[in-house]
Design a protein around this motif. Structure first.
Motif, PDB file in Angstrom:
ATOM      1  N   GLY A 204       4.899  13.208  24.741  1.00 43.53           N
ATOM      2  CA  GLY A 204       5.999  13.010  23.798  1.00 43.53           C
ATOM      3  C   GLY A 204       5.634  13.339  22.357  1.00 43.53           C
ATOM      4  O   GLY A 204       6.434  13.132  21.449  1.00 43.53           O
ATOM      5  N   HIS A 205       4.433  13.885  22.157  1.00 42.02           N
ATOM      6  CA  HIS A 205       4.013  14.173  20.783  1.00 42.02           C
ATOM      7  C   HIS A 205       4.767  15.353  20.166  1.00 42.02           C
ATOM      8  O   HIS A 205       4.928  16.403  20.779  1.00 42.02           O
ATOM      9  N   LEU A 206       5.230  15.162  18.940  1.00 42.76           N
ATOM     10  CA  LEU A 206       5.876  16.219  18.157  1.00 42.76           C
ATOM     11  C   LEU A 206       5.203  16.234  16.783  1.00 42.76           C
ATOM     12  O   LEU A 206       4.761  15.186  16.314  1.00 42.76           O
ATOM     13  N   GLU A 207       5.111  17.386  16.156  1.00 41.50           N
ATOM     14  CA  GLU A 207       4.498  17.435  14.818  1.00 41.50           C
ATOM     15  C   GLU A 207       5.278  16.549  13.853  1.00 41.50           C
ATOM     16  O   GLU A 207       4.715  15.719  13.161  1.00 41.50           O
ATOM     17  N   SER A 208       6.577  16.753  13.800  1.00 36.81           N
ATOM     18  CA  SER A 208       7.437  15.948  12.931  1.00 36.81           C
ATOM     19  C   SER A 208       8.841  15.880  13.507  1.00 36.81           C
ATOM     20  O   SER A 208       9.342  16.870  14.028  1.00 36.81           O
ATOM     21  N   ILE A 209       9.458  14.713  13.432  1.00 34.11           N
ATOM     22  CA  ILE A 209      10.858  14.617  13.864  1.00 34.11           C
ATOM     23  C   ILE A 209      11.783  14.891  12.678  1.00 34.11           C
ATOM     24  O   ILE A 209      12.989  14.728  12.777  1.00 34.11           O
ATOM     25  N   ASP A 210      11.178  15.323  11.547  1.00 28.76           N
ATOM     26  CA  ASP A 210      11.949  15.554  10.319  1.00 28.76           C
ATOM     27  C   ASP A 210      12.676  14.265   9.915  1.00 28.76           C
ATOM     28  O   ASP A 210      13.906  14.206   9.944  1.00 28.76           O
ATOM     29  N   PRO A 211      11.889  13.221   9.567  1.00 24.85           N
ATOM     30  CA  PRO A 211      12.459  11.891   9.335  1.00 24.85           C
ATOM     31  C   PRO A 211      13.556  11.876   8.280  1.00 24.85           C
ATOM     32  O   PRO A 211      13.439  12.529   7.245  1.00 24.85           O
ATOM     33  N   GLN A 212      14.598  11.123   8.559  1.00 25.47           N
ATOM     34  CA  GLN A 212      15.723  10.945   7.645  1.00 25.47           C
ATOM     35  C   GLN A 212      15.612   9.570   7.003  1.00 25.47           C
ATOM     36  O   GLN A 212      14.767   8.766   7.382  1.00 25.47           O
ATOM     37  N   ASP A 213      16.509   9.310   6.034  1.00 22.96           N
ATOM     38  CA  ASP A 213      16.447   8.024   5.330  1.00 22.96           C
ATOM     39  C   ASP A 213      16.519   6.836   6.277  1.00 22.96           C
ATOM     40  O   ASP A 213      15.943   5.788   6.019  1.00 22.96           O
ATOM     41  N   PHE A 214      17.255   6.985   7.375  1.00 21.61           N
ATOM     42  CA  PHE A 214      17.445   5.837   8.272  1.00 21.61           C
ATOM     43  C   PHE A 214      16.292   5.636   9.250  1.00 21.61           C
ATOM     44  O   PHE A 214      16.195   4.595   9.893  1.00 21.61           O
ATOM     45  N   ASP A 215      15.401   6.639   9.384  1.00 13.78           N
ATOM     46  CA  ASP A 215      14.291   6.504  10.332  1.00 13.78           C
ATOM     47  C   ASP A 215      13.217   5.584   9.771  1.00 13.78           C
ATOM     48  O   ASP A 215      12.798   5.734   8.622  1.00 13.78           O
ATOM     49  N   ILE A 216      12.746   4.642  10.574  1.00 13.70           N
ATOM     50  CA  ILE A 216      11.703   3.710  10.156  1.00 13.70           C
ATOM     51  C   ILE A 216      10.486   3.910  11.059  1.00 13.70           C
ATOM     52  O   ILE A 216      10.616   3.870  12.285  1.00 13.70           O
ATOM     53  N   PRO A 217       9.303   4.184  10.430  1.00 15.17           N
ATOM     54  CA  PRO A 217       8.132   4.477  11.265  1.00 15.17           C
ATOM     55  C   PRO A 217       7.587   3.233  11.967  1.00 15.17           C
ATOM     56  O   PRO A 217       7.787   2.114  11.510  1.00 15.17           O
ATOM     57  N   MET A 218       6.921   3.442  13.073  1.00 17.19           N
ATOM     58  CA  MET A 218       6.227   2.379  13.783  1.00 17.19           C
ATOM     59  C   MET A 218       4.984   1.976  12.983  1.00 17.19           C
ATOM     60  O   MET A 218       4.425   2.776  12.231  1.00 17.19           O
TER      61      MET A 218
END
Ligand SMILES: Nc1nc2c(c(=O)[nH]1)N(C=O)[C@@H](CNc1ccc(C(=O)N[C@@H](CCC(=O)O)C(=O)O)cc1)CN2
Ligand SMILES: Nc1ncnc2c1ncn2[C@@H]1O[C@H](COP(=O)(O)OP(=O)(O)OP(=O)(O)O)[C@@H](O)[C@H]1O
Length: 187
Positions: free
Chosen positions: A164-178
């Motif tokens: 499931g590894h991806l370089e980047s999911i292109d995080p948006q303002d609503f995405d909160i990292p683990m």
């Protein structure tokens, strides 16, 4: 990418990664599961007195049940996620192995009784994850909304496989990292 393109990209990635995960054979899944469980035991240490928000595994997610038995034996309070309303934060309802279950969204088992608690540790299943700990789930945005509402952020451990590894999911303002990601190869 604009918002619409990004949404389409995530949808396609989700589909690919879920297909790859479902294609894992039993023996590989068992091996991966052992490696993940070993790390979680080490990371969590003694969880006596903590409230652990877990999940009921489906669609090839890491099988947390054996770990939950162990955490309960240590004196943790366990809880399962419930979608009480679409596009809202999840609620975590107190539950322990053997307690009666009902059916929630997508037919996922949920506790029969609504005893909503506030986890300080979250075990978060993921479909994909990136280098910065951002997560791709099933597309409901439920964990993002759940984490956004807490002023004191719980320890959020994303659990998945390296497929499931991806370089980047292109995080948006609503995405909160683990807080961290655990896979079969992270230990
Ligand atoms: N085992 C487990 N339980 C869990 C979760 C999980 O990830 N794993 N969840 C973690 O969140 C919640 C359920 N998550 C859901 C996420 C999306 C949709 C949903 O309806 N998705 C849309 C697609 C949305 C889109 O792609 O734009 C759909 O399928 O129509 C339903 C449930 C609660 N329980
Ligand atoms: N805090 C928030 N407030 C409002 N909308 C949000 C919030 N977080 C996410 N969303 C919405 O939810 C949608 C889905 O988000 P995303 O693609 O990150 O889901 P996901 O993390 O894969 O899903 P899940 O957590 O349910 O497994 C986004 O398009 C976004 O509009």
């Amino acid at each position: 990418m604009d918002g619409k393109e990004l949404q389409a990209w995530r949808k396609e990635k989700r589909r690919e990664l879920l297909a790859a995960r479902t294609a894992l054979d039993r023996e590989t899944r068992r091996r991966y599961g052992e490696a993940i469980e070993r790390q979680l035991v080490e990371i969590l240490g003694n969880v006596s007195g903590h409230t652990v928000g877990a999940y009921w595994p489906f669609r090839g997610e890491f099988n947390v049940h054996p770990l939950l038995e162990r955490l309960q034996a240590q004196g943790a309070q366990l809880a399962l996620p419930v979608v009480v309303e679409k596009a809202s934060p999840l609620e975590f309802w107190s539950w322990k192995p053997g307690d009666p279950l009902g059916r929630g969204i997508w037919d996922i088992p949920i506790p029969k009784e609504r005893d909503s608690v506030r986890p300080d540790i979250l075990l978060v299943p993921l479909v994909g994850y990136d280098n910065e700990g951002y997560r791709l789930g099933y597309g409901g945005g439920y964990y993002d909304r759940t984490l956004a509402q807490y002023t004191r952020k719980p320890l959020a451990i994303g659990i998945g496989y390296t497929l499931g590894h991806l370089e980047s999911i292109d995080p948006q303002d609503f995405d909160i990292p683990m807080s961290r990601i655990v896979t079969e190869a992270s230990g």
